[in-house]
Design a protein around this motif. Structure first.
Motif: not given
Length: 143
Positions: A37-52
């Motif tokens: 999901d786009e919102s999940a990817q946005s969150f993960l990027t904000a938290q980890f820089d690269e979405p794990p």
């Protein structure tokens, strides 16, 4: 205001993740959302820089983010499963994820993130959208 105070991000195409997410049926304040999901990817990027590529449990009130085996173990505990289940999940997470990935043809290994992290300020800003897009239970289309 979002109805969930915590959100589980996971790959609904992964049988192991989906089974672990069944614990959501025991917990009312945790929503679920697809890793894709786009919102999940946005969150993960904000938290980890690269979405794990990993199961991630976000607890907004506690300002904590659990990833990989830490997420699975925390979810088991919140669902009231016996401590033995949490221990088995923690100790065998990589092995189970690898075998299930091979059996399901997923073709991708989970990333090596298995800790509890402090919720990053940028990720806090993404949580509202993440929680609004989350659903009650199982995210799989055929569930």
């Amino acid at each position: 205001m979002a109805r969930f105070s915590s959100v589980l991000i996971y790959d609904g195409e992964c049988p192991y993740c989906s089974v672990a997410a069944k614990a959501l049926e025991q917990v009312d304040d945790i929503g679920a959302i697809s890793w894709y999901d786009e919102s999940a990817q946005s969150f993960l990027t904000a938290q980890f820089d690269e979405p794990p590529f990993a199961m991630v449990l976000v607890d907004r009130p506690a300002k904590q983010v659990y990833a990989g085996r830490a997420a699975a173990e925390e979810l088991a505990g919140r669902a009231g499963l016996p401590d033995l289940v949490g221990s088995l999940v923690r100790e065998n997470y990589e092995r189970i994820a690898h075998v299930v990935g091979l059996a399901s043809g997923r073709g991708r290994e989970p990333d090596d993130v298995h800790e509890r992290y402090v919720l990053a300020d940028d990720a806090k800003d993404c949580f509202g959208t993440l929680a609004r897009n989350a659903v009650d239970r199982d995210i799989r289309a055929d569930a």
